[in-house]
Design a protein around this motif. Sequence first.
Motif, PDB file in Angstrom:
ATOM      1  N   ASN A   1      31.522 -27.382 -38.081  1.00  0.00           N
ATOM      2  CA  ASN A   1      30.940 -26.046 -38.204  1.00  0.00           C
ATOM      3  C   ASN A   1      30.017 -25.892 -39.406  1.00  0.00           C
ATOM      4  N   GLY A   2      29.844 -26.964 -40.175  1.00  0.00           N
ATOM      5  CA  GLY A   2      28.813 -26.962 -41.196  1.00  0.00           C
ATOM      6  C   GLY A   2      27.435 -27.262 -40.623  1.00  0.00           C
TER       7      GLY A   2
ATOM      8  N   ASP B   1      22.158 -25.732 -44.530  1.00  0.00           N
ATOM      9  CA  ASP B   1      23.324 -26.622 -44.548  1.00  0.00           C
ATOM     10  C   ASP B   1      24.193 -26.462 -45.787  1.00  0.00           C
TER      11      ASP B   1
ATOM     12  N   ARG C   1      26.383 -23.368 -45.255  1.00  0.00           N
ATOM     13  CA  ARG C   1      27.408 -23.633 -44.240  1.00  0.00           C
ATOM     14  C   ARG C   1      28.455 -24.618 -44.752  1.00  0.00           C
TER      15      ARG C   1
ATOM     16  N   SER D   1      32.284 -23.225 -44.768  1.00  0.00           N
ATOM     17  CA  SER D   1      33.153 -23.758 -43.715  1.00  0.00           C
ATOM     18  C   SER D   1      34.122 -24.825 -44.211  1.00  0.00           C
TER      19      SER D   1
ATOM     20  N   HIS E   1      32.198 -21.539 -38.434  1.00  0.00           N
ATOM     21  CA  HIS E   1      30.749 -21.468 -38.608  1.00  0.00           C
ATOM     22  C   HIS E   1      30.382 -20.075 -39.123  1.00  0.00           C
TER      23      HIS E   1
ATOM     24  N   LYS F   1      24.877 -16.265 -39.864  1.00  0.00           N
ATOM     25  CA  LYS F   1      23.652 -16.395 -40.654  1.00  0.00           C
ATOM     26  C   LYS F   1      23.119 -15.013 -40.993  1.00  0.00           C
TER      27      LYS F   1
ATOM     28  N   TYR G   1      20.848 -17.438 -45.590  1.00  0.00           N
ATOM     29  CA  TYR G   1      22.297 -17.293 -45.738  1.00  0.00           C
ATOM     30  C   TYR G   1      22.616 -16.621 -47.072  1.00  0.00           C
TER      31      TYR G   1
ATOM     32  N   TYR H   1      28.124 -17.325 -49.388  1.00  0.00           N
ATOM     33  CA  TYR H   1      28.511 -18.566 -48.716  1.00  0.00           C
ATOM     34  C   TYR H   1      28.403 -19.776 -49.646  1.00  0.00           C
TER      35      TYR H   1
END
Length: 448
Positions: A93-94, A103, A106, A110, A116, A119, A165, A169
């Motif tokens: 889920n990355g 990336d 994520r 994750s 996931h 976004k 993102y 995160y």
Amino acid sequence: MILTRKHLPRRTFLKGIGAAVALPMLDAMAPALPSTSKKAPVRLSFVYVPNGIVMKDWTPKGEGKDFQFSRILKPLEPFREDLFILSGLDDHNGNALGDGPGDHARAGASFLTGVHPKKTAGADIQGGVSADQVAAQEIGSKTRLPSIELGCEDSRTVGNCDSGYSCAYTNSISWRTSTTPMPPEINPRLVFERLFGAEDFSLDPETRARRRQYRKSILDLVRQDTEKLVKKLGPTDRRKIDEYLSAVREIEKRIEKAEKENRELTPTIEKPAGIPVEFTDYAKLMYDLQVVAFQADLTRIGTLMIGREGSNRVYPEIGIPDPHHPLTHHRNNPDWIEKVARINCLHVELFAYFIEKLKCTQDGDGTLLDHSMIVYGSGLSDGNRHTHENLPILLVGRGDGSLKPGRHIVYKQGTPITNLYLTLLDRMGVQPEKIGDSTGELEHLTDL
């Protein structure tokens, strides 16, 4: 039979005005009859390093017990019988999964959730509950703090930090709910106060700083209670108390030194009070805070982000003035790859410092390392290509005998890293049905 040992409750504190210092496990806290003594609790910690690893210098040669330490992992060789090197674990889920770039965001979001992330750079962030918080929700009430979240790099938690993102995160691997990240505390002074003190955070920063200048050591505040307690203890417990309180005082001194250094910096440098100037000192201090938190059973669950995902930290102490993240996009430039490998080596050297501290700290019938499960790794393997497969993962500790380390284990392609977390939580007595994309517990961690 006459039993003369005095029994202390496990949650005994040394108390003073505005301070309460928890104690490590003492012989006097065990019941007088050895057959009924309580086992030491199991601790769980996750250490996250950003931007991936130079995998050719990470992956050991050989499998099982007959493996050779790689260049990056060499500092951990003294702990060969205490660790697993786990290859082949994925964070599916990355990957983009149709969402395009992002990336790094994520990877961070994750890593412990297996979910996931949505976004967005707005307030409508959404991910999953992280493994540490699944454990904290189950056993966190047994300690003063359900968990501690630490970090070694400042970052905002709002706004766009990676291709659309949210910064939430990249800045947080710990998530209490699917919409509530747990941002790490980066100031050692505030961590110390949370663990041991009672500072009034409703006051403005200037007033709190002025009060700190006149405040005694936290150990001075509880000195009277300490002297009364020590008179009741045997020689072994007196030694444990002395070693533990000496460690607490040493941390205090290092924080005070860092605050003094920061006050002497030029006004153009903005740095929160209490953060050491040198990164190596900073990381060691945060590791030490986690050790004393585990030793005193203030919490049994912790996370430490060595850097936020996408970190641009520079490392002049090892001769690397270039920002970390751009170096990882090396496009096979050997000079850049070498610099990234040296950063990876430094991170592992500092992690080895943490493991050494855990191994040297007595805890019940063993050491803190015996009673811990420490995961070290990244949500990216190759930072140049942003790959989320075959992640660089270590598992250190014995989980109070439930793990049989000393091996390099290679799992089949497609094995979710969340299967590891499901297994570790089970060893703590926490048994969620799933964590993110987990498919079951990992094999081979308990058998030789």
